[in-house]
Design a protein around this motif. Structure first.
Motif, short mmCIF file in Angstrom:
data_model
loop_
_atom_site.label_atom_id
_atom_site.label_comp_id
_atom_site.label_asym_id
_atom_site.label_seq_id
_atom_site.Cartn_x
_atom_site.Cartn_y
_atom_site.Cartn_z
N ALA A 208 -14.91 -7.86 19.30
CA ALA A 208 -13.67 -7.08 19.37
C ALA A 208 -12.60 -7.68 18.47
N ALA A 209 -12.49 -9.00 18.45
CA ALA A 209 -11.49 -9.65 17.60
C ALA A 209 -11.81 -9.42 16.13
N ALA A 210 -13.09 -9.47 15.75
CA ALA A 210 -13.47 -9.24 14.36
C ALA A 210 -13.16 -7.82 13.92
N ILE A 211 -13.40 -6.87 14.81
CA ILE A 211 -13.09 -5.47 14.47
C ILE A 211 -11.59 -5.28 14.31
N LEU A 212 -10.81 -5.84 15.22
CA LEU A 212 -9.35 -5.72 15.12
C LEU A 212 -8.82 -6.41 13.87
N MET A 213 -9.37 -7.57 13.55
CA MET A 213 -8.90 -8.30 12.38
C MET A 213 -9.17 -7.53 11.10
N SER A 214 -10.34 -6.91 11.00
CA SER A 214 -10.65 -6.16 9.78
C SER A 214 -9.81 -4.89 9.69
N ALA A 215 -9.48 -4.30 10.83
CA ALA A 215 -8.67 -3.08 10.82
C ALA A 215 -7.20 -3.37 10.57
N CYS A 216 -6.77 -4.59 10.87
CA CYS A 216 -5.35 -4.92 10.78
C CYS A 216 -4.98 -5.80 9.60
N GLY A 217 -5.83 -5.95 8.64
CA GLY A 217 -5.41 -6.71 7.47
C GLY A 217 -6.28 -7.89 7.14
N GLY A 218 -7.46 -8.00 7.67
CA GLY A 218 -8.38 -9.05 7.25
C GLY A 218 -8.11 -10.39 7.89
N GLU A 219 -8.38 -11.46 7.15
CA GLU A 219 -8.30 -12.83 7.64
C GLU A 219 -6.89 -13.24 8.06
N SER A 220 -5.87 -12.66 7.41
CA SER A 220 -4.51 -13.07 7.71
C SER A 220 -4.11 -12.71 9.13
N GLY A 221 -4.77 -11.73 9.71
CA GLY A 221 -4.46 -11.31 11.07
C GLY A 221 -3.14 -10.56 11.12
N GLY A 222 -2.90 -9.85 12.14
CA GLY A 222 -1.66 -9.09 12.28
C GLY A 222 -1.67 -7.84 11.41
N TRP A 223 -0.67 -7.06 11.54
CA TRP A 223 -0.55 -5.83 10.76
C TRP A 223 -0.13 -6.15 9.34
N SER A 224 -0.52 -5.30 8.43
CA SER A 224 -0.13 -5.46 7.04
C SER A 224 1.35 -5.18 6.91
N THR A 225 2.06 -6.04 6.18
CA THR A 225 3.50 -5.86 6.03
C THR A 225 3.86 -5.17 4.73
N GLN A 226 2.87 -4.82 3.92
CA GLN A 226 3.18 -4.14 2.66
C GLN A 226 3.55 -2.69 2.96
N ALA A 227 4.68 -2.28 2.44
CA ALA A 227 5.13 -0.91 2.64
C ALA A 227 4.38 0.01 1.68
N ALA A 228 4.08 1.18 2.14
CA ALA A 228 3.43 2.17 1.29
C ALA A 228 4.42 2.62 0.23
N ALA A 229 3.90 2.95 -0.95
CA ALA A 229 4.78 3.42 -2.02
C ALA A 229 5.40 4.75 -1.62
N ALA A 230 6.70 4.85 -1.84
CA ALA A 230 7.40 6.08 -1.50
C ALA A 230 7.01 7.19 -2.47
N PRO A 231 6.78 8.39 -1.97
CA PRO A 231 6.45 9.49 -2.88
C PRO A 231 7.66 9.82 -3.75
N PRO A 232 7.41 10.35 -4.94
CA PRO A 232 8.55 10.69 -5.79
C PRO A 232 9.41 11.77 -5.13
N PRO A 233 10.71 11.76 -5.38
CA PRO A 233 11.57 12.78 -4.76
C PRO A 233 11.21 14.17 -5.28
N VAL A 234 11.31 15.13 -4.41
CA VAL A 234 11.00 16.52 -4.75
C VAL A 234 12.31 17.22 -5.09
N THR A 235 12.36 17.78 -6.28
CA THR A 235 13.54 18.52 -6.70
C THR A 235 13.28 20.00 -6.49
N PRO A 236 14.07 20.65 -5.64
CA PRO A 236 13.84 22.08 -5.42
C PRO A 236 14.22 22.88 -6.66
#
Length: 100
Positions: A16-44
């Motif tokens: 269970a710990a191995a599955i959680l670790m791989s789902a949450c960011g690998g060896e570093s453990g915990g959730w990934s702190t990298q923010a997803a790239a923001a989509p470009p602004p949409v101009t109407p």
């Protein structure tokens, strides 16, 4: 608890710990702190406002003043007389598209 059960008791939490670790960011453990790239602004697309129609001119008793109509031909009587007499109108009787 038997010896076999003691030897296997650590496997379930480890898996269970191995599955959680791989789902949450690998060896570093915990959730990934990298923010997803923001989509470009949409101009109407630019909005074209609808054409502005001037309000109708109204007189007393809220009766429309059709003499302010610039689309239809305005006809005035040339003399007093019968509505169907062309001489009353200076040559031709008004039609449905005329403003009298």
């Amino acid at each position: 608890m038997s010896r076999k059960e003691r030897n296997l008791s650590w496997i379930v939490p480890a898996i269970a710990a191995a599955i959680l670790m791989s789902a949450c960011g690998g060896e570093s453990g915990g959730w990934s702190t990298q923010a997803a790239a923001a989509p470009p602004p949409v101009t109407p697309p630019p909005v074209t406002p609808p054409p502005v129609t001037p309000p109708p001119v109204v007189g007393p008793e809220n009766i429309p003043d059709f003499s302010a109509d610039t689309v239809h031909t305005i006809i005035q009587s040339a003399q007093s007389g019968s509505w169907s007499n062309p001489a009353t109108w200076g040559g031709s009787v008004p039609t449905f598209s005329n403003v009298v």
